[in-house]
Write a protein that holds these residues in place. Structure first.
Motif, PDB file in Angstrom:
ATOM      1  N   ARG A 137       0.818  -1.213   0.000  1.00 36.49           N
ATOM      2  CA  ARG A 137       0.000   0.000   0.000  1.00 36.49           C
ATOM      3  C   ARG A 137       0.856   1.269   0.000  1.00 36.49           C
ATOM      4  N   GLY A 138       2.161   1.121   0.268  1.00 38.62           N
ATOM      5  CA  GLY A 138       3.070   2.264   0.229  1.00 38.62           C
ATOM      6  C   GLY A 138       3.562   2.754   1.581  1.00 38.62           C
ATOM      7  N   PHE A 139       3.183   2.086   2.671  1.00 32.11           N
ATOM      8  CA  PHE A 139       3.678   2.479   3.997  1.00 32.11           C
ATOM      9  C   PHE A 139       5.186   2.281   4.063  1.00 32.11           C
ATOM     10  N   LYS A 140       5.845   3.151   4.822  1.00 32.86           N
ATOM     11  CA  LYS A 140       7.299   3.113   4.967  1.00 32.86           C
ATOM     12  C   LYS A 140       7.676   2.858   6.425  1.00 32.86           C
ATOM     13  N   PHE A 141       8.882   2.316   6.621  1.00 37.43           N
ATOM     14  CA  PHE A 141       9.435   2.043   7.947  1.00 37.43           C
ATOM     15  C   PHE A 141       8.476   1.183   8.775  1.00 37.43           C
ATOM     16  N   PHE A 142       7.969   0.111   8.164  1.00 38.05           N
ATOM     17  CA  PHE A 142       7.050  -0.763   8.882  1.00 38.05           C
ATOM     18  C   PHE A 142       7.262  -2.212   8.443  1.00 38.05           C
ATOM     19  N   GLY A 143       8.520  -2.676   8.600  1.00 38.65           N
ATOM     20  CA  GLY A 143       8.836  -4.062   8.292  1.00 38.65           C
ATOM     21  C   GLY A 143       8.220  -4.986   9.324  1.00 38.65           C
ATOM     22  N   THR A 144       8.430  -6.266   9.142  1.00 38.15           N
ATOM     23  CA  THR A 144       7.761  -7.249   9.999  1.00 38.15           C
ATOM     24  C   THR A 144       8.165  -7.149  11.472  1.00 38.15           C
ATOM     25  N   THR A 145       9.423  -6.800  11.765  1.00 40.24           N
ATOM     26  CA  THR A 145       9.848  -6.673  13.160  1.00 40.24           C
ATOM     27  C   THR A 145       9.198  -5.458  13.813  1.00 40.24           C
ATOM     28  N   ILE A 146       9.178  -4.336  13.109  1.00 40.16           N
ATOM     29  CA  ILE A 146       8.496  -3.140  13.621  1.00 40.16           C
ATOM     30  C   ILE A 146       7.005  -3.430  13.756  1.00 40.16           C
ATOM     31  N   CYS A 147       6.440  -4.127  12.792  1.00 40.16           N
ATOM     32  CA  CYS A 147       5.021  -4.476  12.842  1.00 40.16           C
ATOM     33  C   CYS A 147       4.718  -5.317  14.082  1.00 40.16           C
ATOM     34  N   TYR A 148       5.584  -6.290  14.370  1.00 39.66           N
ATOM     35  CA  TYR A 148       5.324  -7.132  15.545  1.00 39.66           C
ATOM     36  C   TYR A 148       5.433  -6.314  16.836  1.00 39.66           C
ATOM     37  N   ALA A 149       6.402  -5.412  16.912  1.00 41.88           N
ATOM     38  CA  ALA A 149       6.517  -4.535  18.080  1.00 41.88           C
ATOM     39  C   ALA A 149       5.260  -3.672  18.213  1.00 41.88           C
ATOM     40  N   TYR A 150       4.738  -3.213  17.096  1.00 40.14           N
ATOM     41  CA  TYR A 150       3.493  -2.441  17.061  1.00 40.14           C
ATOM     42  C   TYR A 150       2.337  -3.294  17.588  1.00 40.14           C
ATOM     43  N   MET A 151       2.269  -4.532  17.142  1.00 37.59           N
ATOM     44  CA  MET A 151       1.215  -5.444  17.591  1.00 37.59           C
ATOM     45  C   MET A 151       1.296  -5.669  19.106  1.00 37.59           C
ATOM     46  N   GLN A 152       2.516  -5.790  19.618  1.00 37.62           N
ATOM     47  CA  GLN A 152       2.698  -5.948  21.061  1.00 37.62           C
ATOM     48  C   GLN A 152       2.256  -4.687  21.803  1.00 37.62           C
ATOM     49  N   ALA A 153       2.705  -3.538  21.331  1.00 33.10           N
ATOM     50  CA  ALA A 153       2.418  -2.272  22.005  1.00 33.10           C
ATOM     51  C   ALA A 153       0.928  -1.994  22.074  1.00 33.10           C
TER      52      ALA A 153
END
Length: 167
Positions: A137-153
């Motif tokens: 979709r074009g989002f930046k700076f949101f790889g799978t590791t950052i995504c998982y940290a986001y999911m945790q937070a």
């Protein structure tokens, strides 16, 4: 400790909070979370209280203002990503009715996951799928590791260990 005990892992379905964490987690890429957490109030001020419509409307003048703000990480690519991601966040809201609905469309039965005690992963097939879709979709700076940290937070996954005060 306060963040961990009172906020981390607490399930939220509030798009405003979800946008805040999108900005913060994206800024965290390559840095420690405590670095960003200590600057959270500065981010709040710099990014219009995390008002997604206001951030999406930021222009070159705002980018230059942010590049001079010592309270945030002054990385032009991350600043531009926050603005870009705000625009895309709103597109997702239009398509799905809310960013929350979009995120939870990837979750089993549309619900958060309580992980079993043990090792905490840095990514999962779900974070892989969300990250891949967001990248498409074009989002930046949101790889799978950052995504998982986001999911945790944001409480999409609960990785609190058994003897943790917060569960």
């Amino acid at each position: 400790m306060k963040y961990h005990d009172e906020e981390w892992g607490k399930e939220t379905h509030d798009d405003h909070v979800l946008f805040e964490f999108l900005v913060l987690e994206s800024a965290q890429a390559g840095l420690s979370w405590i670095t960003i957490l200590r600057r959270r109030e500065s981010y709040r001020k710099a990014f219009a209280g995390f008002d997604v419509k206001k951030v999406a409307a930021f222009d070159d003048e705002d980018v230059e203002r942010l590049m001079q703000d010592e309270g945030i990480i002054r990385n032009r690519l991350k600043i531009l990503a926050a603005i870009n991601n705000a625009k895309l966040f709103m597109e997702v809201q239009k398509e799905f009715g809310s960013f929350d609905r979009y995120l939870y469309s990837f979750m089993p039965d549309g619900r958060s996951v309580n992980n079993l005690p043990g090792s905490i992963p840095v990514s999962t097939p779900i974070s892989d799928a969300i990250s891949k879709n967001m990248k498409k979709r074009g989002f930046k700076f949101f790889g799978t590791t950052i995504c998982y940290a986001y999911m945790q937070a944001t409480g999409m996954v609960n990785d609190h260990v058994v003897d943790c005060a917060f569960k």
